[in-house]
Design an enzyme around this catalytic site. Structure first.
Site, short mmCIF file in Angstrom:
data_model
loop_
_atom_site.label_atom_id
_atom_site.label_comp_id
_atom_site.label_asym_id
_atom_site.label_seq_id
_atom_site.Cartn_x
_atom_site.Cartn_y
_atom_site.Cartn_z
N ASN A 135 0.83 -1.21 0.00
CA ASN A 135 0.00 0.00 0.00
C ASN A 135 0.86 1.25 0.00
O ASN A 135 1.93 1.30 0.63
CB ASN A 135 -1.04 0.00 1.13
N GLU A 157 -3.25 -4.48 -2.97
CA GLU A 157 -3.80 -5.39 -3.98
C GLU A 157 -3.90 -4.71 -5.34
O GLU A 157 -3.58 -5.30 -6.37
CB GLU A 157 -5.20 -5.88 -3.56
N CYS A 189 -10.82 -2.92 -3.98
CA CYS A 189 -9.88 -3.93 -4.50
C CYS A 189 -10.63 -5.12 -5.08
O CYS A 189 -10.27 -5.65 -6.12
CB CYS A 189 -8.90 -4.38 -3.42
N1 THU Z 1 -5.37 -1.28 2.56
C1 THU Z 1 -4.87 -2.13 1.63
O1 THU Z 1 -3.73 -1.99 1.17
N2 THU Z 1 -5.68 -3.13 1.20
C2 THU Z 1 -6.95 -3.35 1.63
O2 THU Z 1 -7.66 -4.19 1.09
C3 THU Z 1 -7.46 -2.57 2.76
C4 THU Z 1 -6.69 -1.38 3.13
C5 THU Z 1 -4.52 -0.15 2.99
C6 THU Z 1 -5.02 1.19 2.55
C7 THU Z 1 -4.41 2.10 3.60
O3 THU Z 1 -3.09 2.44 3.19
C8 THU Z 1 -4.34 1.22 4.85
O4 THU Z 1 -4.46 -0.11 4.39
C9 THU Z 1 -5.41 1.52 5.88
O5 THU Z 1 -6.67 1.48 5.31
#
Ligand code: THU
Length: 160
Positions: A62, A75, A115
């Site tokens: 992320n 993702e 996602c």
């Molecule tokens: N996040 C993801 O990378 N994938 C997900 O499916 C849920 C949330 C990240 C986004 C943000 O940077 C952090 O987790 C908190 O929401």
């Protein structure tokens, strides 16, 4: 009037040691890329590893932004990269892990709604299910045999 019911089913592995060997390896790569997440705001790091039918593994973490909605989940970082670099390849399997810098995440963390919608696009395009394995930092790993299993009644191109 009538009622319908749509069932989703999951395989639950007690921990990563129970996973098939290739998935253990994929999950290990998701763990390593998770550590490279740019998550200064949420302190919540997510890693995703995709296995393609050409044998390549594509990774993503992320990437946050001071303008919060401009950030991107792990993702989608991974799947858009795969779609950009290997547009002709199918995505076979996806491993996801999430960990907080502030507390230990034991619950399996499923992909968010945006996602799921993005992964659905590729599953439909390639006409082959994508296996999705997700976990927290430690503990159980959930397996969904497809994205559709995670997003019934999905919106897709057939409605356009
Ligand atoms: N996040 C993801 O990378 N994938 C997900 O499916 C849920 C949330 C990240 C986004 C943000 O940077 C952090 O987790 C908190 O929401």
């Amino acid at each position: 009037m009538k009622e319908i019911s749509i069932n989703s089913s999951f395989t639950i592995y007690e921990n990563t040691k129970e996973l098939p060997e290739d998935i253990q390896e994929l999950m290990n790569q998701a763990v390593e890329i998770r550590k490279k997440a740019y998550a200064p705001y949420s302190k919540f790091r997510v890693g995703a590893a995709l296995l393609l039918d050409n044998g390549k593994v594509v990774l993503g973490s992320n990437q946050e932004n001071a303008a919060y909605p401009s950030g991107l989940c792990a993702e989608r970082t991974a799947i858009f990269y795969a779609g950009s670099i290997y547009p002709e390849s199918k995505i076979l399997k996806m491993a996801i892990t999430a960990a907080s810098d502030t507390n230990q995440t034991q619950a399996p963390i499923p992909p968010c709604g945006s996602c799921r919608q993005s992964i659905a696009e590729y599953e439909i395009k390639q006409e082959t299910p994508i296996e999705i394995y997700f976990m927290g930092e430690i503990g159980e790993v959930y397996k969904s045999a497809s994205l559709k299993n995670l997003l019934p009644l999905m919106f897709d191109k057939k409605f356009l």
